[in-house]
Scaffold this active site. Sequence first.
Site, PDB file in Angstrom:
ATOM      1  N   PRO A   9      11.016  -8.372   3.691  1.00  0.00           N
ATOM      2  CA  PRO A   9      11.998  -7.842   4.390  1.00  0.00           C
ATOM      3  C   PRO A   9      12.885  -6.844   4.070  1.00  0.00           C
ATOM      4  CG  PRO A   9      10.990 -10.229   4.889  1.00  0.00           C
ATOM      5  CD  PRO A   9      10.555  -9.554   3.322  1.00  0.00           C
ATOM      6  N   ASN A  10      13.294  -6.704   4.563  1.00  0.00           N
ATOM      7  CA  ASN A  10      14.363  -5.365   4.876  1.00  0.00           C
ATOM      8  C   ASN A  10      14.234  -4.231   3.681  1.00  0.00           C
ATOM      9  OD1 ASN A  10      16.683  -6.686   6.799  1.00  0.00           O
ATOM     10  ND2 ASN A  10      16.364  -8.639   4.990  1.00  0.00           N
ATOM     11  N   ARG A  17      21.020  -0.052   3.206  1.00  0.00           N
ATOM     12  CA  ARG A  17      21.647  -1.034   2.121  1.00  0.00           C
ATOM     13  C   ARG A  17      22.771  -0.928   1.656  1.00  0.00           C
ATOM     14  NH1 ARG A  17      17.154  -5.983   1.530  1.00  0.00           N
ATOM     15  NH2 ARG A  17      18.851  -7.202   1.623  1.00  0.00           N
ATOM     16  N   TYR A  22      21.042  -1.588  -4.161  1.00  0.00           N
ATOM     17  CA  TYR A  22      19.749  -1.298  -4.331  1.00  0.00           C
ATOM     18  C   TYR A  22      19.505  -0.306  -4.474  1.00  0.00           C
ATOM     19  CZ  TYR A  22      19.663  -5.615  -1.516  1.00  0.00           C
ATOM     20  OH  TYR A  22      19.979  -7.296  -2.086  1.00  0.00           O
ATOM     21  N   ASN A  73       7.044  -6.627  -3.787  1.00  0.00           N
ATOM     22  CA  ASN A  73       9.083  -7.186  -4.479  1.00  0.00           C
ATOM     23  C   ASN A  73       9.311  -7.578  -2.750  1.00  0.00           C
ATOM     24  OD1 ASN A  73      12.181  -6.944  -3.723  1.00  0.00           O
ATOM     25  ND2 ASN A  73      12.271  -5.078  -4.523  1.00  0.00           N
ATOM     26  N   ALA A  76      14.231 -11.274   0.060  1.00  0.00           N
ATOM     27  CA  ALA A  76      14.380 -12.439   0.396  1.00  0.00           C
ATOM     28  C   ALA A  76      13.185 -13.155   0.322  1.00  0.00           C
ATOM     29  CB  ALA A  76      15.435 -12.879   1.497  1.00  0.00           C
ATOM     30  N   GLU A  97       5.829  -9.003  -9.993  1.00  0.00           N
ATOM     31  CA  GLU A  97       7.175  -8.872  -8.964  1.00  0.00           C
ATOM     32  C   GLU A  97       8.340  -7.996  -9.644  1.00  0.00           C
ATOM     33  OE1 GLU A  97      10.674 -12.259  -8.283  1.00  0.00           O
ATOM     34  OE2 GLU A  97       8.504 -12.743  -9.375  1.00  0.00           O
ATOM     35  N   HIS A  99      11.724  -6.121  -8.578  1.00  0.00           N
ATOM     36  CA  HIS A  99      13.421  -6.128  -8.024  1.00  0.00           C
ATOM     37  C   HIS A  99      14.548  -5.098  -8.028  1.00  0.00           C
ATOM     38  CE1 HIS A  99      12.657 -10.357  -6.145  1.00  0.00           C
ATOM     39  NE2 HIS A  99      12.138 -10.373  -7.521  1.00  0.00           N
ATOM     40  N   ARG A 106      22.973 -12.138  -9.840  1.00  0.00           N
ATOM     41  CA  ARG A 106      23.344 -12.697  -8.795  1.00  0.00           C
ATOM     42  C   ARG A 106      23.888 -13.513  -8.390  1.00  0.00           C
ATOM     43  NH1 ARG A 106      20.446  -8.249  -4.059  1.00  0.00           N
ATOM     44  NH2 ARG A 106      22.389  -8.686  -3.244  1.00  0.00           N
TER      45      ARG A 106
END
Length: 147
Positions: A9-10, A17, A22, A73, A76, A97, A99, A106
């Site tokens: 998502p996103n 963003r 990002y 990735n 969320a 994974e 990111h 964060r």
Amino acid sequence: MKILIINGPNLNFLGRRDSNIYGTLTLEEINNSISSKGDELGLFVNFFQSNHEGDLIDFIQQNTDEYDGMIMNAGALTHYGLSLADAISDSKIPTIEVHLSNIHSREEFRRRSVIAHLCIGQIAGFGSNGYLMALNYFANLNHRKMK
């Protein structure tokens, strides 16, 4: 070697963003870089992005038998996507994974990954280079298998 590149998502909104978190590259620009690196390393890469957990699960299930590795990735969904975690586990595809940001520096809720324990590794905080690092891992793994 065939590698799935899955974005959750996103991530389709990269470039719009918060660039401090990002970066400024769009998902298309990142995918182009991954494609070029994949070609250079002799890897076939296939891309998929969705804002819907079920679509990600369907895609993984449809491709389980055809791919040797997966770079994900999950956005969320990293923090709460339990059915996505099940799909990764059931697929038996070695997964890395990735990111863009360092999720461990964060907000508290971003520091927990429900998929990390299913992955062979996690790369966080290196921007789009994380995808390329993961590709290099799979290329080196493939090279070691061929010897």
